[in-house]
Structures are given as structure tokens and as C-alpha cells.
Design an enzyme around this catalytic site. Structure first.
Site, PDB file in Angstrom:
ATOM      1  N   ASP A   1      96.105  48.968  11.879  1.00  0.00           N
ATOM      2  CA  ASP A   1      96.443  50.348  12.488  1.00  0.00           C
ATOM      3  C   ASP A   1      95.018  50.697  12.784  1.00  0.00           C
ATOM      4  O   ASP A   1      94.001  50.226  12.393  1.00  0.00           O
ATOM      5  CB  ASP A   1      96.851  51.341  11.367  1.00  0.00           C
ATOM      6  CG  ASP A   1      97.429  52.408  12.025  1.00  0.00           C
ATOM      7  OD1 ASP A   1      98.715  52.592  11.908  1.00  0.00           O
ATOM      8  OD2 ASP A   1      96.923  53.094  12.491  1.00  0.00           O
TER       9      ASP A   1
ATOM     10  N   TYR B   1     105.259  54.778  29.729  1.00  0.00           N
ATOM     11  CA  TYR B   1     105.757  54.302  28.626  1.00  0.00           C
ATOM     12  C   TYR B   1     107.000  53.913  28.442  1.00  0.00           C
ATOM     13  O   TYR B   1     107.592  53.070  28.072  1.00  0.00           O
ATOM     14  CB  TYR B   1     105.772  55.777  27.707  1.00  0.00           C
ATOM     15  CG  TYR B   1     106.382  55.589  26.148  1.00  0.00           C
ATOM     16  CD1 TYR B   1     105.642  54.897  24.995  1.00  0.00           C
ATOM     17  CD2 TYR B   1     107.682  56.046  26.440  1.00  0.00           C
ATOM     18  CE1 TYR B   1     106.391  54.732  23.978  1.00  0.00           C
ATOM     19  CE2 TYR B   1     108.358  55.904  24.911  1.00  0.00           C
ATOM     20  CZ  TYR B   1     107.533  55.372  23.714  1.00  0.00           C
ATOM     21  OH  TYR B   1     108.236  55.143  22.777  1.00  0.00           O
TER      22      TYR B   1
ATOM     23  N   ASP C   1      92.191  47.522  16.703  1.00  0.00           N
ATOM     24  CA  ASP C   1      92.728  47.945  18.035  1.00  0.00           C
ATOM     25  C   ASP C   1      93.930  46.903  18.614  1.00  0.00           C
ATOM     26  O   ASP C   1      93.225  46.001  18.995  1.00  0.00           O
ATOM     27  CB  ASP C   1      91.578  48.256  18.962  1.00  0.00           C
ATOM     28  CG  ASP C   1      92.078  49.065  20.037  1.00  0.00           C
ATOM     29  OD1 ASP C   1      93.273  48.997  20.503  1.00  0.00           O
ATOM     30  OD2 ASP C   1      91.089  49.599  21.007  1.00  0.00           O
TER      31      ASP C   1
ATOM     32  N   THR D   1     109.294  61.648  12.683  1.00  0.00           N
ATOM     33  CA  THR D   1     108.045  61.398  12.082  1.00  0.00           C
ATOM     34  C   THR D   1     107.084  62.641  12.055  1.00  0.00           C
ATOM     35  O   THR D   1     107.376  63.663  12.839  1.00  0.00           O
ATOM     36  CB  THR D   1     107.326  60.353  12.716  1.00  0.00           C
ATOM     37  OG1 THR D   1     106.897  60.746  14.206  1.00  0.00           O
ATOM     38  CG2 THR D   1     107.881  59.106  13.080  1.00  0.00           C
TER      39      THR D   1
END
Length: 257
Positions: free
Chosen positions: A45, A164, A72, A199
Site C-alpha cells: 500500500d 476507470y 507504489d 468503505t
């Protein structure tokens, strides 16, 4: 997170699992669920604070902790080197969960070639290069499970983030093609397709009163899709219980699409 109702998968005990984007949200639920099953877990992460907190919390709760590497995922060389480092420390990776992604909204009018390439690098390119890095170890063992994370957004004709939705539509193409390439080595490749998952990021940015109404209209099931609901599906696909499942989509969206 209360995992008392999760199914138990004896085949996951001791398995080496690698999760991208494991420091928060769906990824953190997946990391914790594998720790709860007795797996050996590593994750990457970019958020060091939340990742270190997760590691400390799991150590306190389970007496076992995942390995965390700051990385990354768009830096392919660093990502693949991290995977090699994990394999040296824990053993060859047996379960790969390609979870990291970023659903930043963007207008089609504002997209530049540079922005497009950046979004694709985050949302699909790194999936392939994780797969490429773990496959030699899986082939050596003649076993493995690769789980790619898609999205129901493009199926629901969601606008406002074309890079996306394009990347997420491509995810299952990657799954099906790679499943054919590695299936004879007893390696399974599947896609998990989340719906609108509650989330912390989604709740803070987009789940307002209108969003709640939209969920109630579109889902056929009452309630909300939670990160642990995605973890349940990932556990099944990682375990031997799904040994004859490959090249498939498994949707967890409350019946939205």
C-alpha cells in the site's frame, strides 16, 4: 471486524497470500480474513499510517501479523522486486489478490493522454505485472489462485470516470486470457466484481442521502455491501473449495446488475 460468521477453509492455513492495496477498505478486510484463516499474508500500500495500524491491530487481535511493504503499484520494477522479496521471506506466493485500484471521478472532456495512462497504470496494468511476477512460483508448485478485482460500474453504465470503467471492463478480459494460459498448471484465475461497497472512502465522499436512495432502488437485496462481503468471496476463490472454478466472474453487489 467481526469475522465469527466466516466459513472456515482448512486449505488456507499456512498458504502464502499477497494482496495489493491491503491497508484500508476492501483490501484491509481481505488481509484480516486471511490472517484469521491462518494464512501467511503480505500486502502493499502507499498509505503507511493506515497500513501500520492494521498490522498492529491484527498482531494484537490474532497474535499474528501480515508483512507490509510500502510500494507504489504503478512502479512496475519496484512492485515486482517487492514480490520477489516476499517470496524469499515467506515462500512462493500461492494466492494473489489484485485489489488495488482508484475510482477517482473525471470528466471525459478533461482527460489528457497522460491522465489516461496514469489511470490505466493504477487500475489494470499493475494487475498483469503482479501476475507475471507470481506465476513462476505457482507453476513450480503446480497450484495457485489469482483473484482480480473488477467493478460493476461499467455494467451499470456509470458515467463520470471513463478511464476507470474501461480499465475495470478490461479486468475480466485479463482474467479469461490468463486462465487459459495457466490452467494446465493447475492455476486458477477469477474476477471478483464488487458493487457499491461501504468503505470509509465511499461513505465520506459519495454515500449521501441521494446515494442511499440509489442503493435502495438498485439493489435487489436489502442492506449494504460491506468490505467483509468481498472478503468472503475472495476466501472461497483462494481455497481448495473452488478448485474447479476458473475464468469466471463472481459478483458481490446485492443484485444490482
Amino acid at each position: 471486524m467481526d469475522l465469527s460468521s466466516l466459513g472456515r477453509y482448512p486449505s488456507l492455513k499456512g498458504k502464502v497470500v499477497f494482496v495489493t492495496g491491503g491497508g484500508s477498505g476492501i483490501g484491509a478486510a481481505i488481509v484480516e480474513s486471511f490472517i484469521d484463516q491462518g494464512a501467511k499474508v503480505a500486502f502493499v500500500d502507499v498509505n503507511v499510517e493506515s497500513s501500520n495500524k492494521l498490522v498492529d491491530d491484527l498482531q494484537a487481535q490474532y497474535g499474528a501479523k501480515p508483512l507490509f511493504y510500502k510500494c507504489d503499484v504503478t512502479d512496475t520494477k519496484a512492485l515486482q522486486q517487492t514480490i520477489r522479496d516476499i517470496a524469499r521471506e515467506l515462500g512462493d506466493i500461492e494466492v494473489l489478490v489484485n485489489n488495488a485500484a482508484h475510482d477517482q471521478r473525471h470528466k471525459w472532456q478533461d482527460v489528457t493522454p497522460e491522465y489516461w495512462d496514469e489511470r490505466v497504470a493504477i487500475n489494470i496494468k499493475q494487475y498483469f505485472f503482479c501476475i507475471q511476477a507470481v506465476l513462476p512460483g505457482m507453476i513450480k508448485k503446480k497450484a495457485g489462485s489469482i483473484i482480480n478485482t473488477g467493478s460493476m460500474s461499467w455494467k451499470a453504465k456509470q458515467g463520470g470516470m471513463p478511464a476507470y470503467t474501461t480499465s475495470k471492463a478490461a479486468t475480466h478480459g485479463l482474467t479469461r486470457g490468463m486462465a487459459r494460459d495457466v490452467g494446465k498448471d493447475n492455476i486458477r484465475v477469477n474476477t471478483v466484481v464488487p458493487g457499491w461497497v461501504m468503505t470509509e472512502r465511499q461513505l465520506s465522499l459519495w454515500v449521501d442521502a441521494e446515494g442511499e436512495k440509489e442503493i435502495d432502488r438498485q439493489q435487489v437485496l436489502a442492506g449494504r455491501v460491506m468490505p467483509v462481503d468481498l472478503a468472503r468471496m475472495v476466501l472461497f476463490l483462494a481455497a481448495d473449495d473452488s478448485k474447479m472454478c476458473s475464468a469466471q466472474e463472481f459478483t458481490v453487489d446485492g443484485g444490482w446488475v
